[in-house]
Design a protein around this motif. Structure first.
Motif, mmCIF file in Angstrom:
data_model
loop_
_atom_site.group_PDB
_atom_site.id
_atom_site.type_symbol
_atom_site.label_atom_id
_atom_site.label_comp_id
_atom_site.label_asym_id
_atom_site.label_seq_id
_atom_site.Cartn_x
_atom_site.Cartn_y
_atom_site.Cartn_z
ATOM 1 N N ALA A 59 -17.585 -11.807 -29.406
ATOM 2 C CA ALA A 59 -18.699 -12.528 -30.033
ATOM 3 C C ALA A 59 -19.531 -13.247 -28.973
ATOM 4 O O ALA A 59 -20.764 -13.252 -29.038
ATOM 5 C CB ALA A 59 -18.161 -13.537 -31.053
ATOM 6 N N GLU A 60 -18.842 -13.830 -27.963
ATOM 7 C CA GLU A 60 -19.572 -14.504 -26.889
ATOM 8 C C GLU A 60 -20.396 -13.499 -26.083
ATOM 9 O O GLU A 60 -21.540 -13.765 -25.713
ATOM 10 C CB GLU A 60 -18.595 -15.234 -25.968
ATOM 11 C CG GLU A 60 -19.300 -15.971 -24.824
ATOM 12 C CD GLU A 60 -18.332 -16.551 -23.815
ATOM 13 O OE1 GLU A 60 -18.076 -15.878 -22.793
ATOM 14 O OE2 GLU A 60 -17.841 -17.673 -24.043
ATOM 15 N N ARG A 90 -21.780 -10.862 -27.044
ATOM 16 C CA ARG A 90 -22.974 -10.453 -27.785
ATOM 17 C C ARG A 90 -24.108 -11.478 -27.697
ATOM 18 O O ARG A 90 -25.257 -11.167 -28.017
ATOM 19 C CB ARG A 90 -22.613 -10.189 -29.253
ATOM 20 C CG ARG A 90 -21.810 -8.906 -29.466
ATOM 21 C CD ARG A 90 -21.755 -8.528 -30.926
ATOM 22 N NE ARG A 90 -20.962 -9.450 -31.709
ATOM 23 C CZ ARG A 90 -19.641 -9.316 -31.917
ATOM 24 N NH1 ARG A 90 -18.992 -8.303 -31.391
ATOM 25 N NH2 ARG A 90 -18.980 -10.188 -32.657
ATOM 26 N N LEU A 91 -23.788 -12.700 -27.282
ATOM 27 C CA LEU A 91 -24.823 -13.739 -27.176
ATOM 28 C C LEU A 91 -25.784 -13.462 -26.024
ATOM 29 O O LEU A 91 -26.895 -13.984 -26.005
ATOM 30 C CB LEU A 91 -24.178 -15.115 -26.972
ATOM 31 C CG LEU A 91 -23.279 -15.639 -28.113
ATOM 32 C CD1 LEU A 91 -22.698 -16.993 -27.736
ATOM 33 C CD2 LEU A 91 -24.065 -15.734 -29.417
ATOM 34 N N ILE A 117 -25.529 -14.401 -22.787
ATOM 35 C CA ILE A 117 -25.746 -15.655 -22.055
ATOM 36 C C ILE A 117 -26.242 -15.351 -20.650
ATOM 37 O O ILE A 117 -25.640 -14.551 -19.928
ATOM 38 C CB ILE A 117 -24.449 -16.482 -21.992
ATOM 39 C CG1 ILE A 117 -23.917 -16.715 -23.417
ATOM 40 C CG2 ILE A 117 -24.680 -17.810 -21.285
ATOM 41 C CD1 ILE A 117 -22.553 -17.383 -23.454
ATOM 42 N N GLN A 159 -28.023 -20.146 -17.933
ATOM 43 C CA GLN A 159 -27.357 -20.852 -19.025
ATOM 44 C C GLN A 159 -25.888 -21.114 -18.698
ATOM 45 O O GLN A 159 -25.345 -22.170 -19.023
ATOM 46 C CB GLN A 159 -27.472 -20.035 -20.318
ATOM 47 C CG GLN A 159 -28.875 -20.028 -20.907
ATOM 48 C CD GLN A 159 -28.981 -19.121 -22.115
ATOM 49 O OE1 GLN A 159 -28.340 -18.060 -22.179
ATOM 50 N NE2 GLN A 159 -29.784 -19.515 -23.083
ATOM 51 N N THR A 204 -19.143 -20.237 -29.085
ATOM 52 C CA THR A 204 -19.906 -19.643 -30.177
ATOM 53 C C THR A 204 -21.382 -19.951 -29.940
ATOM 54 O O THR A 204 -21.732 -20.719 -29.038
ATOM 55 C CB THR A 204 -19.469 -20.227 -31.524
ATOM 56 O OG1 THR A 204 -19.808 -21.642 -31.530
ATOM 57 C CG2 THR A 204 -17.973 -20.076 -31.735
ATOM 58 N N GLU A 205 -22.228 -19.382 -30.751
ATOM 59 C CA GLU A 205 -23.668 -19.637 -30.602
ATOM 60 C C GLU A 205 -23.977 -21.119 -30.799
ATOM 61 O O GLU A 205 -24.771 -21.699 -30.056
ATOM 62 C CB GLU A 205 -24.451 -18.794 -31.605
ATOM 63 C CG GLU A 205 -25.967 -18.906 -31.437
ATOM 64 C CD GLU A 205 -26.721 -17.975 -32.365
ATOM 65 O OE1 GLU A 205 -27.968 -17.922 -32.267
ATOM 66 O OE2 GLU A 205 -26.080 -17.302 -33.194
ATOM 67 N N ALA A 206 -23.337 -21.728 -31.805
ATOM 68 C CA ALA A 206 -23.578 -23.150 -32.080
ATOM 69 C C ALA A 206 -23.083 -24.017 -30.923
ATOM 70 O O ALA A 206 -23.742 -24.983 -30.519
ATOM 71 C CB ALA A 206 -22.877 -23.552 -33.378
ATOM 72 N N GLN A 207 -21.922 -23.675 -30.373
ATOM 73 C CA GLN A 207 -21.380 -24.448 -29.256
ATOM 74 C C GLN A 207 -22.241 -24.292 -28.004
ATOM 75 O O GLN A 207 -22.426 -25.247 -27.250
ATOM 76 C CB GLN A 207 -19.940 -23.999 -28.972
ATOM 77 C CG GLN A 207 -18.960 -24.406 -30.056
ATOM 78 C CD GLN A 207 -17.600 -23.748 -29.893
ATOM 79 O OE1 GLN A 207 -17.434 -22.788 -29.143
ATOM 80 N NE2 GLN A 207 -16.613 -24.261 -30.615
ATOM 81 N N LEU A 208 -22.767 -23.098 -27.800
ATOM 82 C CA LEU A 208 -23.651 -22.870 -26.662
ATOM 83 C C LEU A 208 -24.889 -23.743 -26.771
ATOM 84 O O LEU A 208 -25.306 -24.387 -25.796
ATOM 85 C CB LEU A 208 -24.044 -21.388 -26.592
ATOM 86 C CG LEU A 208 -25.026 -21.002 -25.468
ATOM 87 C CD1 LEU A 208 -24.389 -21.242 -24.100
ATOM 88 C CD2 LEU A 208 -25.449 -19.540 -25.610
ATOM 89 N N ARG A 209 -25.486 -23.762 -27.957
ATOM 90 C CA ARG A 209 -26.683 -24.599 -28.161
ATOM 91 C C ARG A 209 -26.371 -26.059 -27.898
ATOM 92 O O ARG A 209 -27.157 -26.785 -27.299
ATOM 93 C CB ARG A 209 -27.224 -24.412 -29.576
ATOM 94 C CG ARG A 209 -27.953 -23.094 -29.799
ATOM 95 C CD ARG A 209 -28.848 -23.178 -31.034
ATOM 96 N NE ARG A 209 -28.096 -23.569 -32.222
ATOM 97 C CZ ARG A 209 -27.550 -22.709 -33.077
ATOM 98 N NH1 ARG A 209 -27.668 -21.413 -32.859
ATOM 99 N NH2 ARG A 209 -26.883 -23.129 -34.132
#
Length: 332
Positions: free
Chosen positions: A93-94, A96-97, A99, A103, A149-154
């Protein structure tokens, strides 16, 4: 006179019966070369995981190749080992972000600022960064995976200052590609090595002499095109790193490699000890690609990555203290 024996042979193998313009044919050949390289990297990574035969090794493979040809085999191996696929799912999942390098550096800096030591802000998320992420997740009450996760990255990037150095993005506004490459201050030895790496990847630079003329610039452009990057004919720091990774070798660091290599030679490591060190590095998640007692490009890269994660100079050559530390980290 130019010959097109290899391109025509490849084209014939692909069933291209109608003549194609030279530029289009170069694009096709470049695409084929890149595909073959990725397939080989995928295969080598899976073989390394298979040889280590640990949950960590298979998860590392799935993180690097979430859509790899051996994905199903790796997932089945995890099941056989009785390991939860939760971490591997988080790794995929990571991945696929998408990054970016900038970042990753930003996340490392923010984690360090928050008190979670990553032992480096180099954009490479190794063992120490993964541990920092996992500890941060635990303290927040989130599911502990070591992958964001996407939320944690943000959330982590919200408090971080993310800047992309001109040498990494191909040139910012007002900075020419020539100036970006010049700022790298590549040594003659490094230029020779990059020429060799490009040639090994199928982008002919001619004689590897460190003099970057028309043929080397054309090879760089062809590599950039194959990797869907701006075709300038001049390299950035990020591109130098990517070329090195694809070729499976490392560019020498001026003034350190010879001394570090000499120091390692004084250790008098036996073949058995070298094999043991390769296996221990693989168990730690650093792929050596082989465990044959020969410290080739794959092993040197694995050593350098481990050194960077430990906050040591990434020379790719071991010291006596580092040999002991690797043994301690893998159970003595």
């Amino acid at each position: 006179m130019r010959t097109f024996t290899l391109p025509l042979a490849l084209a014939a193998g692909l069933g291209l019966t109608a003549p194609a313009p030279a530029q289009n044919l170069e694009d096709v050949i470049g695409g084929i070369a890149q595909t073959l390289i990725q397939q080989e990297l995928d295969k080598n990574a899976y073989l390394a995981a298979q040889e280590a035969n640990t949950a960590a090794a298979y998860r590392d493979y799935l993180a690097k190749f979430p859509k790899g040809a051996y994905r199903v085999n790796a997932e089945r191996a995890l099941e056989r080992l009785g390991a939860s696929t939760e971490a591997s799912s988080a790794a995929q999942a990571e991945a696929r972000l998408g990054i970016t390098f900038a970042q990753k550096v930003g996340v490392q800096r923010e984690l360090t600022r928050l008190g979670y030591r990553t032992y480096g802000t180099d954009g490479v998320w190794g063992k120490n960064t993964r541990t920092a992420i996992a500890t941060w997740q635990r303290d927040r009450g989130d599911k502990v995976t070591g992958y964001v996760t996407e939320a944690q990255l943000r959330l982590l990037l919200r408090g971080a200052v993310v800047t992309t150095p001109p040498a990494d993005d191909g040139g910012t506004v007002g900075t020419s590609p020539v100036a970006v490459e010049a700022a790298l201050k590549l040594t003659r030895t490094q230029r020779v090595e990059i020429q060799r790496q490009l040639s090994a990847l199928g982008f002919d630079t001619g004689v590897a002499d460190g003099l970057w003329g028309a043929k080397t610039r054309t090879a760089i452009k062809a590599w950039q095109r194959a990797n869907r990057q701006t075709q300038t004919g001049y390299v950035t720091a990020a591109q130098v790193k990517l070329i090195r990774q694809q070729a499976g070798s490392s560019t020498p660091t001026p003034g350190t490699d010879n001394e570090a290599a000499l120091e390692e030679s004084l250790l008098g490591l036996t073949r058995t000890e070298r094999v043991d060190l390769q296996r221990r590095l693989t168990r730690l998640g650093y792929e050596t690609l082989r465990t044959d007692g020969t410290f080739g490009p794959g092993t040197r890269r694995a050593i350098a990555e481990w050194q960077a994660d430990e906050g040591e100079p990434a020379t790719g050559y071991l010291t006596a203290d580092q040999v002991r530390l690797i043994r301690v980290e893998t159970g003595g």
